[in-house]
Design a protein around this motif. Structure first.
Motif, PDB file in Angstrom:
ATOM      1  N   PRO A  14     -14.732  27.490  18.665  1.00 54.87           N
ATOM      2  CA  PRO A  14     -13.890  27.185  17.485  1.00 54.87           C
ATOM      3  C   PRO A  14     -12.398  27.318  17.758  1.00 54.87           C
ATOM      4  CG  PRO A  14     -15.636  28.735  16.940  1.00 54.87           C
ATOM      5  CD  PRO A  14     -15.672  28.585  18.419  1.00 54.87           C
ATOM      6  N   LYS A  15     -11.980  28.302  18.538  1.00 51.00           N
ATOM      7  CA  LYS A  15     -10.550  28.475  18.798  1.00 51.00           C
ATOM      8  C   LYS A  15     -10.005  27.304  19.615  1.00 51.00           C
ATOM      9  CE  LYS A  15     -10.178  33.437  18.330  1.00 51.00           C
ATOM     10  NZ  LYS A  15     -10.017  34.731  18.997  1.00 51.00           N
ATOM     11  N   LYS A  17     -11.227  24.368  19.600  1.00 48.65           N
ATOM     12  CA  LYS A  17     -11.250  23.208  18.699  1.00 48.65           C
ATOM     13  C   LYS A  17      -9.993  23.186  17.836  1.00 48.65           C
ATOM     14  CE  LYS A  17     -14.317  21.007  15.353  1.00 48.65           C
ATOM     15  NZ  LYS A  17     -15.600  21.107  14.675  1.00 48.65           N
ATOM     16  N   LEU A  18      -9.614  24.374  17.348  1.00 47.19           N
ATOM     17  CA  LEU A  18      -8.412  24.473  16.513  1.00 47.19           C
ATOM     18  C   LEU A  18      -7.165  24.095  17.327  1.00 47.19           C
ATOM     19  CD1 LEU A  18      -7.306  25.309  13.727  1.00 47.19           C
ATOM     20  CD2 LEU A  18      -7.031  27.609  14.639  1.00 47.19           C
ATOM     21  N   TYR A  21      -7.186  20.256  17.890  1.00 44.74           N
ATOM     22  CA  TYR A  21      -6.763  19.546  16.670  1.00 44.74           C
ATOM     23  C   TYR A  21      -5.263  19.721  16.421  1.00 44.74           C
ATOM     24  CZ  TYR A  21     -11.511  18.451  14.993  1.00 44.74           C
ATOM     25  OH  TYR A  21     -12.772  17.950  14.842  1.00 44.74           O
ATOM     26  N   SER A  22      -4.802  20.950  16.627  1.00 44.17           N
ATOM     27  CA  SER A  22      -3.371  21.225  16.405  1.00 44.17           C
ATOM     28  C   SER A  22      -2.507  20.356  17.320  1.00 44.17           C
ATOM     29  CB  SER A  22      -3.054  22.701  16.653  1.00 44.17           C
ATOM     30  OG  SER A  22      -3.753  23.504  15.742  1.00 44.17           O
ATOM     31  N   TYR A  25      -2.433  16.745  16.026  1.00 41.85           N
ATOM     32  CA  TYR A  25      -1.496  16.523  14.911  1.00 41.85           C
ATOM     33  C   TYR A  25      -0.045  16.655  15.362  1.00 41.85           C
ATOM     34  CZ  TYR A  25      -5.245  16.262  11.506  1.00 41.85           C
ATOM     35  OH  TYR A  25      -6.347  15.853  10.795  1.00 41.85           O
ATOM     36  N   LEU A  26       0.175  17.580  16.280  1.00 40.73           N
ATOM     37  CA  LEU A  26       1.534  17.760  16.790  1.00 40.73           C
ATOM     38  C   LEU A  26       2.004  16.492  17.509  1.00 40.73           C
ATOM     39  CD1 LEU A  26       3.856  19.769  17.125  1.00 40.73           C
ATOM     40  CD2 LEU A  26       2.822  20.527  19.262  1.00 40.73           C
ATOM     41  N   ALA A  29       2.992  13.944  14.956  1.00 37.66           N
ATOM     42  CA  ALA A  29       4.294  14.270  14.352  1.00 37.66           C
ATOM     43  C   ALA A  29       5.424  13.935  15.320  1.00 37.66           C
ATOM     44  CB  ALA A  29       4.332  15.743  13.969  1.00 37.66           C
ATOM     45  N   ILE A  33       8.499  11.312  14.884  1.00 37.70           N
ATOM     46  CA  ILE A  33       9.924  11.716  14.982  1.00 37.70           C
ATOM     47  C   ILE A  33      10.644  10.843  16.009  1.00 37.70           C
ATOM     48  CG2 ILE A  33      11.453  13.571  15.777  1.00 37.70           C
ATOM     49  CD1 ILE A  33       9.494  15.536  14.415  1.00 37.70           C
ATOM     50  N   TYR A  36      11.173   7.363  14.390  1.00 35.57           N
ATOM     51  CA  TYR A  36      12.079   7.243  13.239  1.00 35.57           C
ATOM     52  C   TYR A  36      13.191   8.298  13.221  1.00 35.57           C
ATOM     53  CZ  TYR A  36       8.263   4.294  11.647  1.00 35.57           C
ATOM     54  OH  TYR A  36       7.315   3.315  11.560  1.00 35.57           O
ATOM     55  N   GLY A  37      13.290   9.081  14.245  1.00 29.57           N
ATOM     56  CA  GLY A  37      14.266  10.171  14.254  1.00 29.57           C
ATOM     57  C   GLY A  37      15.700   9.701  14.317  1.00 29.57           C
ATOM     58  N   ARG A  38      15.940   8.596  15.009  1.00 26.07           N
ATOM     59  CA  ARG A  38      17.309   8.084  15.122  1.00 26.07           C
ATOM     60  C   ARG A  38      17.558   7.086  14.002  1.00 26.07           C
ATOM     61  NH1 ARG A  38      19.869   7.832  21.043  1.00 26.07           N
ATOM     62  NH2 ARG A  38      21.664   7.676  19.675  1.00 26.07           N
TER      63      ARG A  38
ATOM     64  N   SER B   5     -16.450  31.740  14.839  1.00 26.52           N
ATOM     65  CA  SER B   5     -17.040  30.729  13.963  1.00 26.52           C
ATOM     66  C   SER B   5     -16.072  29.584  13.739  1.00 26.52           C
ATOM     67  CB  SER B   5     -17.411  31.352  12.620  1.00 26.52           C
ATOM     68  OG  SER B   5     -16.241  31.779  11.981  1.00 26.52           O
ATOM     69  N   THR B   6     -16.574  28.439  13.251  1.00 31.54           N
ATOM     70  CA  THR B   6     -15.747  27.264  13.005  1.00 31.54           C
ATOM     71  C   THR B   6     -14.909  27.472  11.754  1.00 31.54           C
ATOM     72  OG1 THR B   6     -17.525  25.952  13.905  1.00 31.54           O
ATOM     73  CG2 THR B   6     -15.829  24.755  12.699  1.00 31.54           C
ATOM     74  N   PRO B   7     -13.603  27.165  11.772  1.00 28.49           N
ATOM     75  CA  PRO B   7     -12.803  27.286  10.557  1.00 28.49           C
ATOM     76  C   PRO B   7     -13.375  26.393   9.478  1.00 28.49           C
ATOM     77  CG  PRO B   7     -11.421  26.629  12.442  1.00 28.49           C
ATOM     78  CD  PRO B   7     -12.825  26.614  12.885  1.00 28.49           C
ATOM     79  N   ALA B  14      -5.280  22.949  11.500  1.00 26.43           N
ATOM     80  CA  ALA B  14      -4.580  22.352  12.648  1.00 26.43           C
ATOM     81  C   ALA B  14      -3.301  21.643  12.202  1.00 26.43           C
ATOM     82  CB  ALA B  14      -5.513  21.367  13.360  1.00 26.43           C
ATOM     83  N   ALA B  18       0.514  22.403  13.320  1.00 27.27           N
ATOM     84  CA  ALA B  18       1.418  21.375  13.875  1.00 27.27           C
ATOM     85  C   ALA B  18       2.706  21.318  13.058  1.00 27.27           C
ATOM     86  CB  ALA B  18       0.720  20.010  13.874  1.00 27.27           C
ATOM     87  N   GLN B 224      18.710  12.255  10.569  1.00 26.59           N
ATOM     88  CA  GLN B 224      19.000  11.170  11.506  1.00 26.59           C
ATOM     89  C   GLN B 224      20.484  11.168  11.865  1.00 26.59           C
ATOM     90  OE1 GLN B 224      17.567   7.892   9.141  1.00 26.59           O
ATOM     91  NE2 GLN B 224      15.623   7.814  10.230  1.00 26.59           N
ATOM     92  N   VAL B 227      21.209  13.710  14.460  1.00 27.63           N
ATOM     93  CA  VAL B 227      20.754  13.241  15.779  1.00 27.63           C
ATOM     94  C   VAL B 227      21.773  12.251  16.348  1.00 27.63           C
ATOM     95  CG1 VAL B 227      18.962  11.941  16.997  1.00 27.63           C
ATOM     96  CG2 VAL B 227      18.309  13.611  15.265  1.00 27.63           C
ATOM     97  N   GLU B 228      22.170  11.275  15.512  1.00 24.68           N
ATOM     98  CA  GLU B 228      23.124  10.259  15.965  1.00 24.68           C
ATOM     99  C   GLU B 228      24.475  10.876  16.332  1.00 24.68           C
ATOM    100  OE1 GLU B 228      22.949   6.830  16.396  1.00 24.68           O
ATOM    101  OE2 GLU B 228      20.809   7.242  16.277  1.00 24.68           O
TER     102      GLU B 228
END
Lengths: 51, 411
Positions: A14-15, A17-18, A21-22, A25-26, A29, A33, A36-38, B5-7, B14, B18, B224, B227-228
């Protein structure tokens, strides 16, 4: 790659797996960024005639 | 989650992980960007990049620094002539540097956006406005000039700011709505402009409904912008950055000696660039009524009044410097001194209304070396007058003591 085997391996840990997944998602993200960050601060172009 | 155990909601946990990492990275990045802007701001002074002219971060940073005087102008800021303000004050000879903002065609409405973008940091700050008389000699502002200098982020900051009155924001929105290219492709801005311009109760309700979305939209725009701005500062060559750090400190400037040097430079430049003689199209005096009629109806007056109003509402202290008109050019168009003096009269009346100190360099209408050409581009001699005025203004010398703000009167 055998995804079923990976899933089975993660299901037993499980750890891990977490963490996986993290990271997933990171990555999403960070890609958003980077995409579209600039901002675009440019203006419609114009030609100045006085110089 | 029990150990091993599984969360219960693995995706939610997750995603939160992130988001926490991203929030930490953004916070660290923001602090780094602010530090970089603080450290390298002076290197951006001579630059004309989009981040400086159309963002808000660098202008706000410049206003917050006690050793920086922000100056708004237009094309006169561009030609490289000896004694140009940004170069003259680059090593802080009397304890401050000049941060010019503007490029060709930066008319009052664009200045209004840029000042509006600075918002609350304007309070108590000094600001120099350089005026080009030619902008006041046509009834309308060239759309390309405004569109080419307009900023969506600055406009949003102005319209959503609590620093300015609804009346001012409504007047500004009405003016900007006349230039669709300035807000095309951005429905939040277009919607905000229309609702603020109308100003009815239905409009205010609709603005309240989109306020959270508009806040997030602006927050993304600001990120933005940082950043610019940071990227633009890091792109300035390192040797330029280093050279800006030298000789910081106060010196006593010999303005008389500098005047001689400026005059020599201007004469040398005038000899190199012989101007073509102007062909007279009318007899002197025949063009007065046309000139005065156009000048009095010029949209630039209305926009410039909004700038003065914004500065007053924000509690900032302006210095207005107007370059002289070109007597030879106007005479060739049939305008007499009696005609062009109306420009000075209007200018003095408007600046007096807002208690803004004015330096109108009308004694140089026939000065062949004040400008570098027949457009409003001042040469070394012109810059001497600008620099002396800015130095006196920054140091509160007699005649330049800031007038107490009466911001509340106009709200």
């Amino acid at each position: 790659m055998n995804f079923a085997a990976v899933e089975a391996w993660l299901a037993e840990r499980p750890k891990a797996k977490l963490v996986a997944y993290s990271l997933y998602y990171l990555a999403i993200a960070i890609i958003l960024i980077l995409m579209y960050g600039r901002g675009d601060f440019s203006t419609p172009p114009f030609v100045y005639q006085e110089f | 989650m029990k150990d091993g155990s599984t969360p219960r909601r693995p995706h939610l946990a997750a995603a939160l992980n992130a988001m926490a990492v991203v929030a930490t990275l953004l916070s660290v990045g923001y602090v780094w960007a602010k530090n970089t802007q603080d450290r390298l701001l002076h290197s951006a002074a001579p630059e004309f990049c989009h981040a400086k002219l159309h963002g808000v971060a660098l202008i706000r940073e410049a206003f917050t620094r006690p050793d920086t005087l922000v100056m708004f102008g237009s094309s006169e800021l561009i030609p490289d002539v000896p004694m140009k303000g940004v170069d003259f004050f680059s090593d802080l000879p009397t304890g401050f540097s000049v941060f010019p903002v503007g490029k060709a065609g930066t008319t009052a409405l664009s200045v209004l956006q840029k000042l509006g973008g600075a918002g609350e940091v304007l309070t108590g700050k000094k600001v120099v406005l350089s005026l080009s008389p030619s902008f006041f000699q046509t009834e309308t502002v060239d759309a390309k000039y405004f569109e080419g200098n307009s900023s969506k982020l600055q406009t949003k900051e102005l319209l959503w700011s609590d620093e300015f009155s609804q009346g001012l924001k409504s007047a500004a929105a009405k003016q900007i709505l006349a230039y669709p290219r300035a807000y095309e492709g951005d429905w939040v801005l277009g919607f905000t402009l229309r609702r603020v311009a109308s100003g009815g109760w239905v409009d205010r309700v609709m603005l309240s409904l989109i306020e959270p979305y508009a806040y997030v939209d602006r927050a993304i725009g600001r990120m933005q912008d940082h950043v610019e701005a940071t990227a633009a500062l890091l792109e300035v060559p390192q040797e330029t950055t280093k050279s800006k750090k030298i000789a910081k400190g106060k010196r006593i400037l010999n303005w008389d000696e500098l005047f001689l040097s400026a005059e020599q430079s201007s004469k040398a430049l005038a000899n190199r660039t012989k101007r073509k003689p102007l062909k007279a199209s009318r007899r002197i005096g025949e063009g007065d009524s046309l000139f005065v009629g156009r000048m009095k109806k010029a949209q630039e007056w209305r926009d410039f009044e909004l700038v003065l109003r914004l500065i007053k509402e924000a509690g900032a202290y302006p210095l207005v410097i107007s370059m002289p008109v070109h007597a030879d050019v106007l005479e060739a168009q049939g305008v007499s001194k009696k005609g062009w003096m109306e420009y000075g009269r209007e200018l003095k009346a408007l600046t007096a209304k807002y208690e803004a100190p004015l330096i109108y360099l009308e004694d140089h209408e026939r000065d062949a070396i004040f400008f570098v050409d027949h457009a409003d581009h001042i040469g070394s001699k012109g810059w001497w007058y600008y620099n002396k005025a800015m130095d006196d203004f920054f140091h509160n010398r007699p005649g330049f003591l800031p007038v107490a703000s009466q911001a509340t009167l106009l709200r």
